[in-house]
Design an enzyme around this catalytic site. Structure first.
Site, PDB file in Angstrom:
ATOM      1  N   ASP A 188       7.691  -0.348  -0.020  1.00 16.22           N
ATOM      2  CA  ASP A 188       6.327  -0.878  -0.105  1.00 16.22           C
ATOM      3  C   ASP A 188       6.249  -2.163  -0.929  1.00 16.22           C
ATOM      4  O   ASP A 188       5.461  -2.260  -1.869  1.00 16.22           O
ATOM      5  CB  ASP A 188       5.392   0.176  -0.716  1.00 16.22           C
ATOM      6  CG  ASP A 188       5.499   1.529  -0.035  1.00 16.22           C
ATOM      7  OD1 ASP A 188       5.716   1.542   1.192  1.00 16.22           O
ATOM      8  OD2 ASP A 188       5.367   2.560  -0.715  1.00 16.22           O
ATOM      9  N   GLU A 360      -2.481   1.453   7.228  1.00 14.98           N
ATOM     10  CA  GLU A 360      -2.380   1.467   5.760  1.00 14.98           C
ATOM     11  C   GLU A 360      -1.710   0.201   5.252  1.00 14.98           C
ATOM     12  O   GLU A 360      -1.294  -0.661   6.031  1.00 14.98           O
ATOM     13  CB  GLU A 360      -1.580   2.694   5.303  1.00 14.98           C
ATOM     14  CG  GLU A 360      -0.177   2.757   5.873  1.00 14.98           C
ATOM     15  CD  GLU A 360       0.533   4.071   5.590  1.00 14.98           C
ATOM     16  OE1 GLU A 360      -0.048   4.937   4.902  1.00 14.98           O
ATOM     17  OE2 GLU A 360       1.675   4.240   6.051  1.00 14.98           O
TER      18      GLU A 360
END
Length: 691
Positions: A188, A360
């Site tokens: 991420d 997301e």
């Protein structure tokens, strides 16, 4: 007598050494057990490699030069003590107290006590199993009595070697770089640029300190500055599952201030911290209680307004499993609070009729007056992708790109050599010359969808096609070797992060390197680098590995599918249940432990395996061998990974490895089998039932 005079000097020297680094003393860095320095080191400014360490209210220089002096002093101390006899010891001194009150480290009755082959005659020891020996000292292979074996293991060094076959096939020449740029469990990624400097952060889940932060000037060579969340007041991970904790941090810079916003899953939800210096200190959290969901990201518009965009539940009833939405709300920079209504800007994903899942990791950019919204779609597994939308207004409506996704590998042949899969969760950055680049996560399976290294950080250029940003298209693969960005090349970092490499930690500093992490937030100081310079000491505690506790474990990421990790440990278990050694840890339910313990009252080297619900969820001993620890010399431990196979060995002499068990099933350490979102750590561990 001369001997009595020497003994008096010995006790003075020992008292002085305890003033400099008293056993069990606790120091804090920036108010934390692990964090930034509370003030700049005066030692560095004078050319000495060290820093000022707070010890019981005083300040003592504990740098490398002083450590060498300390080692010499301890050697002299041992030699002087060896000249003493029990009848010459100063009155009222029955022995030196060991590292733990009442237990000592060089007991008169232990295997290395006064009458043993590597000891002096002593002056009378303590009563505990590891208690002191008084005036006696050793002349054996390790004269440093501070490093005598005890139930608190001491590690002399740790060496990690990465040797992935892919880097024998692909090598980077001049003007090229290797992917991934951050190997191992660094998922991420989020990036921002300030002038000529680039800063990158990653998810850390339930490891502490949280949110590693890196710096680069060429996007290729990254140096870890530390961690954003390095104080217990910033991050409470008590009882969290390993794949809970910190999700998807995003870093931005605005008006002289860095912002890092993230989600504490299983804790308080969404929050942000700020810092003037990316190396810290960072503020305590400001909680965004009105922002539900995960993966928040700041966008600072050029008109002075700011917004938070994030993943949340849909506005109405969920239509299918994985149905999520992207929300936006204004953020008041002056008051540091959310203001105005929240609104949905993407429902479901690119085409809700196709039931897209898990939209997301959103980020917003403004390019030539147009707002671009990028987000991950498809879940973080092998169907992962990155998609893009654009709008004339920051709050929408947003139209999707007809050529979506702009990044994925899900449609490619899984049997291609050295595949990179699961790509997505991207962030963009613009260079001074106008070029755009992207960092994103990906995985490198050794077989099927199996990988033990977790999700890693990759780098690729962004090209613009008819006003839309694109990273890969068609059958384009993520390359292992690519031309570097148009930036001045920088030297390689001291701690390598990409390609095959060997890294050795001699534990000769006064704090752990930033690559080391703990499981959950420490509530006490149980590791030490200063009491015995050149050794990492772990305090054995009744905190279990694998039971959502905060064990005496310090680990670093396994960054290669083919790798080895080894260490030298001085340790003497003294009671049933005592154990210390080397761990390959995926989560609380999946790990291997190679360590020293007692079996029928005698030391053994053994291998434990915990694999989910098998064996009722209890770790099982799968290999064991007797061990002679009487010499007091370190035992060497090694874990080797070769894709799906792990091997475990030990040695009593450097390089003389003895196999304990070879080619054990390593798939149990894969993210696919263990579940969750993390990669394997390899670390050092200590446990006792009787602290």
């Amino acid at each position: 007598m001369v001997v009595s005079s020497l003994a008096s000097e010995v006790f003075f020297m020992k008292s002085l050494s305890e003033m400099v680094a008293p056993p069990g003393s606790e120091w804090r860095r920036g108010g934390a057990l692990y964090g930034r320095e509370s003030e700049p080191s005066q030692a560095r400014s004078s050319g000495v490699s060290g820093k000022l360490v707070s010890v019981d209210g005083g300040r003592w220089l504990a740098g490398r030069s002083d450590q060498r002096v300390a080692r010499v002093a301890f050697v002299l101390l041992a030699l002087l003590m060896s000249a003493c006899t029990s009848e010459d010891a100063p009155p009222g001194t029955s022995g030196d107290q060991g590292p733990e009150p009442g237990t000592g480290g060089d007991g008169g009755t232990g295997p290395d006590s006064g009458t043993g082959p590597d000891s002096g005659t002593g002056g009378g020891g303590g009563t505990g199993p590891d208690s002191g020996t008084g005036g006696g000292g050793g002349t054996g292979p390790d004269p440093d009595t501070s490093m005598a074996p005890s139930k608190n293991p001491q590690f002399s060094w740790f060496e990690y070697e990465g040797k992935d076959p892919v880097y024998q096939e692909f090598t980077a020449g001049e003007g090229e770089y290797l992917n991934p740029i951050l190997a191992g469990f660094y998922p991420d990624p989020s990036i921002c640029r300030v002038g000529e400097d680039y800063y990158l952060v990653n998810s850390s889940f339930s490891y502490f300190p949280g949110v590693p932060i890196f710096h680069s000037r060429d996007l290729v060579h990254w140096t870890q500055l530390g961690h954003v969340l390095d104080r217990p007041s910033q991050l409470d991970l008590d009882s969290q599952a390993i794949s809970e904790g910190i999700f998807a941090p995003a870093i931005r810079h605005h008006d002289g201030l860095f912002y890092m916003v993230t989600t504490l899953v299983g804790g308080g939800g969404n929050f942000f911290v700020t810092a003037a210096d990316p190396a810290g200190p960072w503020s305590d959290p400001t909680w965004l209680n009105s922002v539900d969901g995960i993966d928040p990201s700041f966008f600072f518009d050029d008109n002075g307004k700011a917004y938070v965009v994030n993943n949340g539940p849909p506005a109405g009833e969920s239509l299918y499993d994985g149905h999520r939405a992207l929300w936006i709300q204004e953020f008041d920079v002056a008051t540091q609070k959310m203001v105005g209504p929240r609104s949905v800007i993407v429902d479901g994903g690119v085409d809700i009729s196709k039931k897209p899942i898990w939209i997301e990791g959103p980020h917003i950019f403004k390019v030539d007056g147009t707002y671009y919204l990028i987000a991950a779609e498809g879940g973080t597994g092998d169907q992962h992708s990155e998609v893009v939308f654009r709008s004339a207004s920051v709050t929408g409506p947003y139209e999707p790109y007809a050529g979506n996704p702009i990044l994925t590998q899900r449609h490619l042949d899984r049997n291609r050599p050295f595949p990179v899969t699961s790509t997505g969760h991207a962030d963009f950055v613009q260079l001074p010359n106008g070029d755009w680049w992207s960092v994103f996560l990906g995985t490198r399976p050794y077989e099927g969808d199996l990988y033990n290294t977790g999700r890693e950080t990759f780098l690729m250029p962004v090209r613009w096609v008819d006003g839309w940003p694109v990273i890969t298209a068609g059958t384009e693969t993520v390359p292992y070797v690519h031309d570097t960005p148009a930036l001045p090349p920088q030297p390689a970092p001291a701690i390598p992060m990409s390609g095959n490499f060997t890294y050795r930690d001699e534990f000769d500093g006064d704090e752990l390197a930033p690559t080391w992490n703990f499981i959950r937030t420490p509530v006490e100081q149980w590791h030490d680098l200063t009491a015995s310079p050149g050794w990492l000491t772990l305090k054995a505690r009744p905190a279990h590995l694998g039971q959502r506790e905060q064990p005496s474990f310090v680990g670093r990421r396994q960054q290669h599918g083919w790798a080895s990790a080894s260490t030298a440990m001085k340790y003497l278990p003294s009671a049933p249940g005592d154990a210390a050694g080397l761990v390959a840890f995926q989560n609380d339910d999946f790990y291997y432990f190679l360590g020293v313990t007692l079996a029928d009252g005698k030391p053994v080297i053994q291998l434990e395996k915990k694999a989910g619900s098998s064996a009722n969820g209890e770790p099982q001993v799968i290999a064991s061998a007797p061990l002679d620890l009487s010499a007091g010399t370190p035992i060497h431990l090694k874990i080797e990974a070769q894709g799906a196979a792990y091997s475990f060995s030990y040695a009593r002499e450097p390089g003389a490895w003895v196999s304990l068990l070879e080619e054990v099933d390593g798939k149990t350490l894969s993210t696919q089998q263990a579940g969750g979102f993390v990669g394997t750590y390899i670390g050092l561990y200590a446990y006792t039932e009787q602290p």
